[in-house]
Design a protein around this motif. Structure first.
Motif, PDB file in Angstrom:
ATOM      1  N   GLN A   1       0.822  -1.198   0.000  1.00  0.00           N
ATOM      2  CA  GLN A   1       0.000   0.000   0.000  1.00  0.00           C
ATOM      3  C   GLN A   1       0.862   1.258   0.000  1.00  0.00           C
ATOM      4  OE1 GLN A   1      -2.416  -0.750   3.476  1.00  0.00           O
ATOM      5  NE2 GLN A   1      -4.100  -1.603   2.270  1.00  0.00           N
ATOM      6  N   ASP A   2       2.024   1.200   0.653  1.00  0.00           N
ATOM      7  CA  ASP A   2       2.930   2.342   0.672  1.00  0.00           C
ATOM      8  C   ASP A   2       3.326   2.751  -0.745  1.00  0.00           C
ATOM      9  OD1 ASP A   2       2.891   2.560   3.363  1.00  0.00           O
ATOM     10  OD2 ASP A   2       4.751   1.476   3.728  1.00  0.00           O
ATOM     11  N   THR A   3       3.591   1.764  -1.588  1.00  0.00           N
ATOM     12  CA  THR A   3       3.975   2.066  -2.965  1.00  0.00           C
ATOM     13  C   THR A   3       2.823   2.718  -3.713  1.00  0.00           C
ATOM     14  OG1 THR A   3       5.512   0.199  -2.973  1.00  0.00           O
ATOM     15  CG2 THR A   3       4.875   1.095  -5.110  1.00  0.00           C
ATOM     16  N   GLU A   4       1.613   2.199  -3.510  1.00  0.00           N
ATOM     17  CA  GLU A   4       0.441   2.805  -4.136  1.00  0.00           C
ATOM     18  C   GLU A   4       0.262   4.244  -3.648  1.00  0.00           C
ATOM     19  OE1 GLU A   4      -1.239   1.529  -6.454  1.00  0.00           O
ATOM     20  OE2 GLU A   4      -1.034  -0.649  -6.374  1.00  0.00           O
ATOM     21  N   GLU A   5       0.476   4.455  -2.373  1.00  0.00           N
ATOM     22  CA  GLU A   5       0.353   5.798  -1.816  1.00  0.00           C
ATOM     23  C   GLU A   5       1.439   6.729  -2.374  1.00  0.00           C
ATOM     24  OE1 GLU A   5      -1.487   4.232   2.455  1.00  0.00           O
ATOM     25  OE2 GLU A   5       0.518   5.136   2.372  1.00  0.00           O
ATOM     26  N   TYR A   6       2.616   6.172  -2.535  1.00  0.00           N
ATOM     27  CA  TYR A   6       3.724   6.949  -3.096  1.00  0.00           C
ATOM     28  C   TYR A   6       3.381   7.412  -4.510  1.00  0.00           C
ATOM     29  CZ  TYR A   6       8.439   8.202  -4.597  1.00  0.00           C
ATOM     30  OH  TYR A   6       9.527   8.887  -5.077  1.00  0.00           O
ATOM     31  N   ILE A   7       2.852   6.502  -5.304  1.00  0.00           N
ATOM     32  CA  ILE A   7       2.464   6.834  -6.677  1.00  0.00           C
ATOM     33  C   ILE A   7       1.408   7.939  -6.666  1.00  0.00           C
ATOM     34  CG2 ILE A   7       1.345   5.964  -8.774  1.00  0.00           C
ATOM     35  CD1 ILE A   7       2.609   3.190  -8.025  1.00  0.00           C
ATOM     36  N   ALA A   8       0.394   7.778  -5.820  1.00  0.00           N
ATOM     37  CA  ALA A   8      -0.688   8.756  -5.739  1.00  0.00           C
ATOM     38  C   ALA A   8      -0.168  10.145  -5.341  1.00  0.00           C
ATOM     39  CB  ALA A   8      -1.743   8.289  -4.744  1.00  0.00           C
ATOM     40  N   ALA A   9       0.851  10.148  -4.481  1.00  0.00           N
ATOM     41  CA  ALA A   9       1.391  11.423  -3.992  1.00  0.00           C
ATOM     42  C   ALA A   9       2.224  12.150  -5.039  1.00  0.00           C
ATOM     43  CB  ALA A   9       2.232  11.170  -2.738  1.00  0.00           C
ATOM     44  N   HIS A  10       2.812  11.407  -5.988  1.00  0.00           N
ATOM     45  CA  HIS A  10       3.769  12.034  -6.910  1.00  0.00           C
ATOM     46  C   HIS A  10       3.370  11.974  -8.386  1.00  0.00           C
ATOM     47  CE1 HIS A  10       6.633  12.559  -3.647  1.00  0.00           C
ATOM     48  NE2 HIS A  10       6.404  11.310  -3.287  1.00  0.00           N
ATOM     49  N   VAL A  11       2.288  11.288  -8.707  1.00  0.00           N
ATOM     50  CA  VAL A  11       1.940  11.100 -10.119  1.00  0.00           C
ATOM     51  C   VAL A  11       1.594  12.422 -10.804  1.00  0.00           C
ATOM     52  CG1 VAL A  11      -0.501  10.596  -9.595  1.00  0.00           C
ATOM     53  CG2 VAL A  11       0.517   9.778 -11.730  1.00  0.00           C
ATOM     54  N   GLU A  12       0.918  13.317 -10.119  1.00  0.00           N
ATOM     55  CA  GLU A  12       0.531  14.580 -10.748  1.00  0.00           C
ATOM     56  C   GLU A  12       1.760  15.406 -11.121  1.00  0.00           C
ATOM     57  OE1 GLU A  12      -2.214  18.550  -9.834  1.00  0.00           O
ATOM     58  OE2 GLU A  12      -2.318  16.809  -8.489  1.00  0.00           O
ATOM     59  N   TYR A  13       2.739  15.435 -10.231  1.00  0.00           N
ATOM     60  CA  TYR A  13       3.950  16.207 -10.527  1.00  0.00           C
ATOM     61  C   TYR A  13       4.747  15.546 -11.656  1.00  0.00           C
ATOM     62  CZ  TYR A  13       7.796  19.420  -9.677  1.00  0.00           C
ATOM     63  OH  TYR A  13       8.737  20.403  -9.824  1.00  0.00           O
ATOM     64  N   ALA A  14       4.794  14.203 -11.646  1.00  0.00           N
ATOM     65  CA  ALA A  14       5.500  13.473 -12.705  1.00  0.00           C
ATOM     66  C   ALA A  14       4.852  13.731 -14.061  1.00  0.00           C
ATOM     67  CB  ALA A  14       5.511  11.984 -12.392  1.00  0.00           C
ATOM     68  N   GLN A  15       3.524  13.784 -14.093  1.00  0.00           N
ATOM     69  CA  GLN A  15       2.833  14.062 -15.355  1.00  0.00           C
ATOM     70  C   GLN A  15       3.090  15.500 -15.825  1.00  0.00           C
ATOM     71  OE1 GLN A  15      -1.252  12.641 -14.365  1.00  0.00           O
ATOM     72  NE2 GLN A  15      -1.003  11.402 -16.208  1.00  0.00           N
ATOM     73  N   GLY A  16       3.191  16.420 -14.875  1.00  0.00           N
ATOM     74  CA  GLY A  16       3.515  17.796 -15.245  1.00  0.00           C
ATOM     75  C   GLY A  16       4.882  17.886 -15.890  1.00  0.00           C
ATOM     76  N   LEU A  17       5.845  17.151 -15.353  1.00  0.00           N
ATOM     77  CA  LEU A  17       7.185  17.108 -15.943  1.00  0.00           C
ATOM     78  C   LEU A  17       7.141  16.472 -17.328  1.00  0.00           C
ATOM     79  CD1 LEU A  17       9.253  16.016 -12.793  1.00  0.00           C
ATOM     80  CD2 LEU A  17       9.318  18.255 -13.914  1.00  0.00           C
ATOM     81  N   MET A  18       6.288  15.450 -17.477  1.00  0.00           N
ATOM     82  CA  MET A  18       6.145  14.806 -18.779  1.00  0.00           C
ATOM     83  C   MET A  18       5.605  15.790 -19.813  1.00  0.00           C
ATOM     84  SD  MET A  18       3.686  11.560 -19.804  1.00  0.00           S
ATOM     85  CE  MET A  18       2.189  12.482 -19.435  1.00  0.00           C
ATOM     86  N   HIS A  19       4.602  16.568 -19.441  1.00  0.00           N
ATOM     87  CA  HIS A  19       4.025  17.539 -20.374  1.00  0.00           C
ATOM     88  C   HIS A  19       5.042  18.592 -20.798  1.00  0.00           C
ATOM     89  CE1 HIS A  19      -0.108  16.536 -18.425  1.00  0.00           C
ATOM     90  NE2 HIS A  19       0.191  15.686 -19.397  1.00  0.00           N
ATOM     91  N   ASP A  20       5.876  18.993 -19.864  1.00  0.00           N
ATOM     92  CA  ASP A  20       6.838  20.069 -20.136  1.00  0.00           C
ATOM     93  C   ASP A  20       8.106  19.584 -20.847  1.00  0.00           C
ATOM     94  OD1 ASP A  20       5.134  21.872 -18.945  1.00  0.00           O
ATOM     95  OD2 ASP A  20       6.137  21.793 -16.992  1.00  0.00           O
ATOM     96  N   HIS A  21       8.475  18.325 -20.593  1.00  0.00           N
ATOM     97  CA  HIS A  21       9.786  17.867 -21.073  1.00  0.00           C
ATOM     98  C   HIS A  21       9.739  16.625 -21.958  1.00  0.00           C
ATOM     99  CE1 HIS A  21      11.680  20.694 -18.241  1.00  0.00           C
ATOM    100  NE2 HIS A  21      10.732  20.324 -17.399  1.00  0.00           N
ATOM    101  N   LYS A  22       8.575  16.012 -22.107  1.00  0.00           N
ATOM    102  CA  LYS A  22       8.385  14.861 -23.010  1.00  0.00           C
ATOM    103  C   LYS A  22       9.185  13.622 -22.590  1.00  0.00           C
ATOM    104  CE  LYS A  22       5.779  17.600 -25.291  1.00  0.00           C
ATOM    105  NZ  LYS A  22       4.314  17.539 -25.022  1.00  0.00           N
TER     106      LYS A  22
END
Length: 224
Positions: A20-41
């Motif tokens: 569950q910790d890993t799932e929580e980790y993903i939930a906590a950081h996925v939005e920021y990771a996607q923002g980096l993806m949009h900006d940097h491909k």
């Protein structure tokens, strides 16, 4: 019996909690990771999976004390632990610095021209090949995390996207072939002279050539 049951329940709960910790980790950081993806491909799945792998889903000491989620080395001002890893103000800064390294440092910056934001396998193989990790199993471990937690769903792949097929590197164990070398006996040669020249022993020369007597003839071929 009650104690055994309690221990087993505690043990199983610990395993579930860790997942569950890993799932929580993903939930906590996925939005920021996607923002980096949009900006940097660079795929969000790659950013998240590398972070999960290098920080043990945020549970490593350097993640806890230094906000370092990618195993980046450098100076730090932390007094709680002695470490060769650099520190960050927060996790987001660590994430941003990872992407910055990919963009500005050679040969990582060449990956942007080779792979798009949907090709997580290509990125992982490329990052490993560029020297990010020394372990041969690093790529398969990180790709395994992407598949296990279905991180590719955050890459916003277009409908009908087909993953490029990559050959999995196979380590082949080959036995070294020892070629037999020969020496041509010259006038005045004897086994002692030849043994010294070829850095071996008289005994080994006699065994290899089936020689019982040390008498040699010029022109004779001696294996060594």
């Amino acid at each position: 019996m009650k104690k055994i049951f309690t221990f087993c329940l505690f043990f199983l709960t610990g395993i579930i909690a860790k997942a569950q910790d890993t799932e929580e980790y993903i939930a906590a950081h996925v939005e920021y990771a996607q923002g980096l993806m949009h900006d940097h491909k660079i795929p969000a799945s790659v950013i998240l999976a590398v972070a999960i792998h290098e920080s043990a889903a945020g549970n490593s000491k350097i993640a806890q004390h230094l906000n370092n989620h990618f195993g980046v080395k450098g100076p730090n001002n932390n007094a709680e632990i002695h470490s060769s890893y650099r520190d960050y103000l927060n996790a987001d800064e660590s994430y941003s610095h990872f992407v910055e390294m990919m963009e500005t440092r050679e040969p990582f910056n060449n990956l942007f021209g080779k792979y798009d934001q949907y090709d997580y396998k290509g990125w992982i193989y490329g990052i490993r090949h560029c020297g990010y990790a020394s372990s041969r199993s690093w790529s398969s471990q990180v790709i395994g995390l992407i598949k296990k937690y279905e991180l590719y769903q955050y890459d916003e792949r277009p409908e009908g996207y087909e993953e490029p097929v990559y050959a999995i590197p196979v380590r082949r164990h080959t036995r070294s072939r020892r070629t037999t070398k020969t020496y041509t006996v010259k006038p005045g040669d004897n086994l002692n002279i030849i043994a010294k020249k070829k850095r071996t022993t008289v005994k080994k020369l006699m065994q290899k050539n089936g020689i019982k007597k040390a008498n040699l003839k010029p022109g004779q071929k001696i294996k060594f």
